[in-house]
Design an enzyme around this catalytic site. Structure first.
Site, PDB file in Angstrom:
ATOM      1  N   TYR A  53       0.980  -1.241   0.258  1.00 48.93           N
ATOM      2  CA  TYR A  53       0.142   0.141   0.289  1.00 48.93           C
ATOM      3  C   TYR A  53       0.682   1.489   0.168  1.00 48.93           C
ATOM      4  CZ  TYR A  53      -4.180  -2.614   1.251  1.00 48.93           C
ATOM      5  OH  TYR A  53      -4.983  -3.470   1.190  1.00 48.93           O
ATOM      6  N   SER A 236     -13.553  -4.420   1.407  1.00 44.01           N
ATOM      7  CA  SER A 236     -14.380  -3.951   0.720  1.00 44.01           C
ATOM      8  C   SER A 236     -15.806  -3.974   0.886  1.00 44.01           C
ATOM      9  CB  SER A 236     -14.353  -4.184  -1.017  1.00 44.01           C
ATOM     10  OG  SER A 236     -13.334  -3.441  -1.235  1.00 44.01           O
ATOM     11  N   LEU A 238     -18.238  -1.570   1.108  1.00 50.45           N
ATOM     12  CA  LEU A 238     -19.208  -0.859   0.322  1.00 50.45           C
ATOM     13  C   LEU A 238     -18.951  -1.374  -1.052  1.00 50.45           C
ATOM     14  CD1 LEU A 238     -18.529   2.022   2.615  1.00 50.45           C
ATOM     15  CD2 LEU A 238     -20.827   0.141   2.740  1.00 50.45           C
ATOM     16  N   GLY A 241     -17.803   1.985  -2.884  1.00 50.77           N
ATOM     17  CA  GLY A 241     -18.344   3.338  -2.548  1.00 50.77           C
ATOM     18  C   GLY A 241     -19.356   2.745  -3.220  1.00 50.77           C
ATOM     19  N   LEU A 243     -22.355   1.085  -2.569  1.00 49.83           N
ATOM     20  CA  LEU A 243     -23.619   0.705  -2.003  1.00 49.83           C
ATOM     21  C   LEU A 243     -23.445   1.776  -1.345  1.00 49.83           C
ATOM     22  CD1 LEU A 243     -22.786  -2.737  -1.151  1.00 49.83           C
ATOM     23  CD2 LEU A 243     -24.752  -2.173  -1.688  1.00 49.83           C
ATOM     24  N   THR A 244     -23.366   2.824  -1.593  1.00 46.86           N
ATOM     25  CA  THR A 244     -23.022   4.037  -0.733  1.00 46.86           C
ATOM     26  C   THR A 244     -24.340   4.997  -1.492  1.00 46.86           C
ATOM     27  OG1 THR A 244     -21.511   5.540  -2.148  1.00 46.86           O
ATOM     28  CG2 THR A 244     -20.678   4.753  -0.120  1.00 46.86           C
ATOM     29  N   GLY A 245     -24.534   4.450  -2.605  1.00 47.00           N
ATOM     30  CA  GLY A 245     -25.626   5.069  -4.154  1.00 47.00           C
ATOM     31  C   GLY A 245     -24.819   6.544  -4.294  1.00 47.00           C
ATOM     32  N   LYS A 246     -23.063   7.448  -4.712  1.00 46.29           N
ATOM     33  CA  LYS A 246     -23.014   8.076  -5.166  1.00 46.29           C
ATOM     34  C   LYS A 246     -22.677   7.808  -6.680  1.00 46.29           C
ATOM     35  CE  LYS A 246     -18.078   6.814  -3.564  1.00 46.29           C
ATOM     36  NZ  LYS A 246     -16.765   7.449  -2.472  1.00 46.29           N
TER      37      LYS A 246
END
Length: 347
Positions: A53, A236, A238, A241, A243-246
């Site tokens: 990372y 992961s 989400l 990301g 599943l945030t709907g963004k």
């Protein structure tokens, strides 16, 4: 915050784990430190990192920087004893680490020492193999997975060789526990059998992708987890990301992961966006934040050790941390099950 025991070790980890893979690329050192401070303030004690990372992108110039961010926090704060720290040994093919050499008794000492140096610590609580030498069906490879080219004899010999090297690291006090990542049920069972037959370090956890959209873990690995006391560390949760709907309606927020990775590692599909829509509707009906609902749902699973989430802002961090206080009703859980049946394996 609720704590769970890490496998058969005596290590207790928070039900939520702070991921770190953006520190040193999308996040500065100062931002990483602020996230650690906030997470510990809210009851977390578990941080996950890796020698390779940060990501987005993975680059020769930045590899190891995330561990350095954590190491500087340890040095500055003096709070090493408040953290359960997990890191990872990169697998075969990661050209920026040891020229892509596979995991072996030759690479393990070097990798551990490098991580300890960057992390400015004397020990790593959970040392994980990032992916198996023989390959993995993770990261959308499950659609055409073919293990017929594997050499079982070589795989088992590698496992014994690696476990013996890990035992030496345990004896030195460099690591406390051993975990896998991106592993299968068969692979984990072989590691367990080898460790028990030889009296070598036993697998404490498996770090695999898991979310409302990625439920490969729900059958054979779930059974193994429960029966062998090897908990899942879900990454992961989400779905990068989604599943945030963004990202609904074609949106690509500035600075979001999709600006760096157009397909979100193969997760962005029409079916995935349809599935997200169904989960967003459930959250809206019940007055839930969709990200918190997704993380809280992961926490209900019977095999869950800890749910790893990452954030690029303290605002995102606070939302994710709030999932620890969310209790999902039976009605919500039933609706989630119905949505999963309607939208299975969307990527």
């Amino acid at each position: 915050m609720k704590k769970n025991r890490l496998g058969r070790t005596g290590i207790e980890v928070s039900a939520l784990c702070l991921g770190s893979m953006t520190w040193g690329s999308q996040n500065t050192m100062e931002e990483g430190h602020a996230q650690i401070d906030r997470a510990l303030e809210r009851g977390l004690n578990f941080i996950d990192t890796a020698e390779m990372y940060p990501v987005n992108p993975i680059a020769k110039e930045t590899i190891g920087r995330t561990e350095e961010v954590i190491g500087e926090w340890f040095a500055k704060s003096g709070r090493r004893d408040e953290v359960v720290l997990a890191s990872k040994h990169s697998g075969e093919g990661m050209k920026h680490a040891r020229e892509g050499a596979p995991i072996s008794s030759k690479t393990i000492p070097e990798a551990v020492e490098g991580s300890l140096r960057r992390l400015k610590t004397d020990y790593i609580d959970l040392y994980q193999f990032h992916w198996p030498n023989r390959g993995s069906y993770m990261f959308r490879k499950n659609w055409q997975y073919d293990p017929s080219g594997q050499d079982k004899t070589a795989t088992l010999a590698h496992m014994e060789d690696a476990l013996e090297a890990l035992q030496k690291q345990v004896d030195k006090g460099n690591i406390r526990a051993f975990g896998l990542s991106n592993e299968s049920a068969w692979g984990t069972a072989q590691w367990l059998r080898m460790s028990e037959d030889k009296g070598l370090p036993r697998v404490a956890s498996i770090q695999n992708e898991y979310s409302l959209l990625c439920r490969l873990y729900d059958t054979d690995l779930a059974e193994l987890s429960v029966n062998e006391n090897v908990g899942l560390l879900a990454f992961s949760p989400l779905a990068a990301g989604l599943l945030t709907g963004k990202y609904q309606g074609g949106a690509v927020p500035e600075g979001s992961r999709m600006t760096l990775n157009e397909t979100l590692g193969g997760r962005k599909t029409g079916r995935a966006l349809d599935a997200v829509g169904a989960y967003l509707e459930i959250a809206a009906r019940h007055g839930l934040d969709p990200a918190q609902m997704a993380i809280a749902w992961c926490m209900t699973r019977p095999f869950m050790g800890s749910v790893i989430f990452g954030a690029t802002s303290v605002t995102q961090l606070d939302v994710a941390l709030g999932a620890g206080n969310v209790s999902l009703s039976d009605e919500v859980l039933e609706e989630i099950d119905a949505a999963h049946r309607a939208h299975p394996m969307p990527f």
